[in-house]
Design a protein around this motif. Structure first.
Motif: not given
Length: 558
Positions: A215-229
């Motif tokens: 279930w911790e795989a959300f870290n695979l697809w979360n970065p773009p959201n934060f990188l975009a602000g």
């Protein structure tokens, strides 16, 4: 799907429920008194901690003072599969940790509104400021009691344990504490450090690692959201277009493509651990605990309690981590840190397997535990053993006490972590003005800060990790956070989300590991598969819920 009902007494299989929660004797009469046979509360939790040993002093105190013991069913393996087995088999514990609507949708949870209002004045007072939200978000019912984000006094937080690019302090020190803002700057620094120090503690240096297990795989697809602000709205982000708030998914937009193309380049340079995509959870966190992972995008609470505390216990403070609010480019303002929010639709829920008397007893026990004097034991420990008042009459700890409370083995024997983590709790300040968390009391915070922390904070002109991420986080939007919304099982949107996750787990690693010349082809295949998985149905569902939340709670703050 079983229809939701408000009345506490309308259970699915009442006879089975009465029989199933009979252990513990006169739960209603003796809970909280410490008299008679202890009431045992069975709990399913997804917090993957060790079982507390028999000599744990806080659990012994709970048994002696309140007449309560616990049996923890700790998640092993796939979370959704385990929940499905519990629901299908009907062998439910008394309490379940709620982190999705699955138990509620299956009719396994009771409505707690009447119980709290009738039997728990302390809990009702604790939740008074968010009671309306708790009811509205679940259609006039309350199926779980938030364990975080409900503040009883001013927030004195210095602690940060949320999303970020967490970088070893030794790496930042090596380069004179540079002002790293962009993701390219970050990976250039990681590359330079790994080339200079190819091994750490005799093991191969890992510049960047991603957890993709379970279930911790959300870290695979979360970065773009934060990188975009954008802030943490879960699987999507909200923009304003033509005066309307629009929900956009984080999986297929231009930000996702931008990140995975960058990540592909970083992988080709040897900066991303290829075992990220095959390691199980234990293997992933073991590498962090070994001190050889320079950086990861993750939420702090995932690694701090065990992996990072192992580093602290070993005296490897330079190998512990600082959170950086990294973005794609310097034109983007980062939005990682939030104003604290109530963790709605999360926390403990009481199942329909519980008898009426036992459910009342559990609520009464929770009501006792939310009292300030009991919260201090759960959070600070025992006066005279874990802390004491100093000559100035201030709560404080010795250096040895501080060191002990960072030791995972000490915590296992001296803290009621598995209970406390998801139980209703005080945050902010006690009535005496002291912070609820000992580490947020100013003199304790300073005394507990290691030289590595102080040096880093001084270099960046801040006084805490929270301020390092953002000293003045903006007010939350009215709809925020959208991750609290989850479609019901069996719905078109839920099926679509599950299908898209299968696609994500297959294609995202391929986009990172594949040949650069194949990236566009892989991306296009991925988009086609996401369309086939009916991503549009999920986005439509989230848009409808966004519209509803904006109507009820408002939009962007003024």
């Amino acid at each position: 799907m079983m229809k939701k009902v408000k009345s506490f007494f309308l259970f699915g299989c009442l006879a089975l429920a009465l029989a199933g929660c009979s252990k513990g004797g006169k739960a209603g009469a003796d809970a909280g008194s410490g008299k008679g046979k202890p009431m045992n509360i069975s709990i399913f939790t997804i917090q993957q901690r060790q079982q507390p040993p028999a000599d744990n002093k806080v659990y012994k105190w709970i048994e002696d003072k309140f007449g309560v013991t616990f049996s923890f069913d700790i998640l092993v393996g796939d979370k959704d599969q385990k929940i499905g087995v519990l629901i299908a088999g009907g062998d439910l514990p008394d309490l379940v940790e709620v982190d999705s609507p699955k138990f509620q949708e299956a009719g396994c949870l009771i409505d707690l509104q009447d119980l709290v209002e009738q039997y728990a004045p302390n809990l009702k007072k604790h939740y008074a400021g968010v009671w309306k939200q708790m009811l509205e978000i679940d259609g006039g019912h309350i199926y779980s009691l938030p364990g975080y984000g409900v503040y009883d006094g001013p927030d004195q937080g210095t602690y940060y344990n949320q999303n970020g690019f967490w970088v070893q302090k030794a790496v930042l020190k090596e380069f004179g504490y540079p002002k790293i803002k962009t993701v390219d700057q970050l990976f250039d620094m990681l590359e330079a450090y790994a080339k200079k120090y190819p091994t750490i503690e005799g093991m191969k240096t890992i510049p960047f690692s991603i957890i993709t297990a379970d279930w911790e795989a959300f870290n695979l697809w979360n970065p773009p959201n934060f990188l975009a602000g954008y802030p943490n709205d879960g699987n999507g982000h909200v923009v304003q277009e033509g005066g309307k708030y629009i929900y956009k998914d984080n999986f297929t937009d231009e930000n996702a493509k931008r990140w995975f193309k960058l990540a592909n380049g970083y992988f080709q340079r040897g900066l991303i651990d290829p075992e990220s995509f095959t390691d199980n959870r234990d293997q992933y966190y073991a590498k962090i605990a070994q001190g050889r992972v320079l950086c990861m995008f993750i939420q702090g609470w995932q690694f701090m309690n065990e992996a990072e505390n192992t580093l602290k216990t070993a005296g490897l403070y330079g190998r512990t981590y600082a959170p950086l609010p990294i973005v794609f480019d310097e034109s983007i303002k980062p939005h990682y840190r939030d104003i604290p929010i109530p963790n709605l639709q999360r926390g403990y829920g009481i199942t329909t397997k519980c008898s009426k008397d036992k459910a009342i007893a559990i609520i009464k026990f929770m009501d006792e535990m939310i009292k300030e004097e009991n919260q201090k034991v759960l959070q600070w420990g025992f006066e005279g053993e874990d802390w004491q008042y100093d000559a100035q009459g201030r709560p404080s700890r010795t250096d040895q006490q501080r060191h002990d409370q960072e030791d995972p083995n000490w915590i296992l024997h001296n803290k009621a972590t598995l209970w406390w983590e998801e139980a209703p709790k005080m945050e902010g300040s006690y009535s005496d003005g002291n912070a609820c968390a000992m580490m947020n009391i100013p003199w304790e915070f300073q005394a507990n800060a290691k030289p590595e922390d102080i040096e880093l904070w001084n270099a960046y002109g801040v006084a805490s990790n929270a301020a390092l991420v953002d000293p003045n986080p903006p007010a939350n939007a009215g709809w925020y956070p959208m991750w609290q919304i989850d479609p019901v099982d069996g719905s078109e949107a839920k099926l679509a989300l599950a299908k898209t996750e299968t696609v994500r787990r297959k294609y995202m690693p391929d986009m990172i590991k594949g040949k650069p010349g194949d990236f566009e082809k892989t991306w296009n295949e991925y988009i086609k598969e996401m369309d086939k998985a009916n991503l549009a149905a999920y986005v439509k569902f989230m848009q409808e819920n966004l519209d509803n939340r904006v109507e009820k709670f408002g939009g962007m703050p003024e």
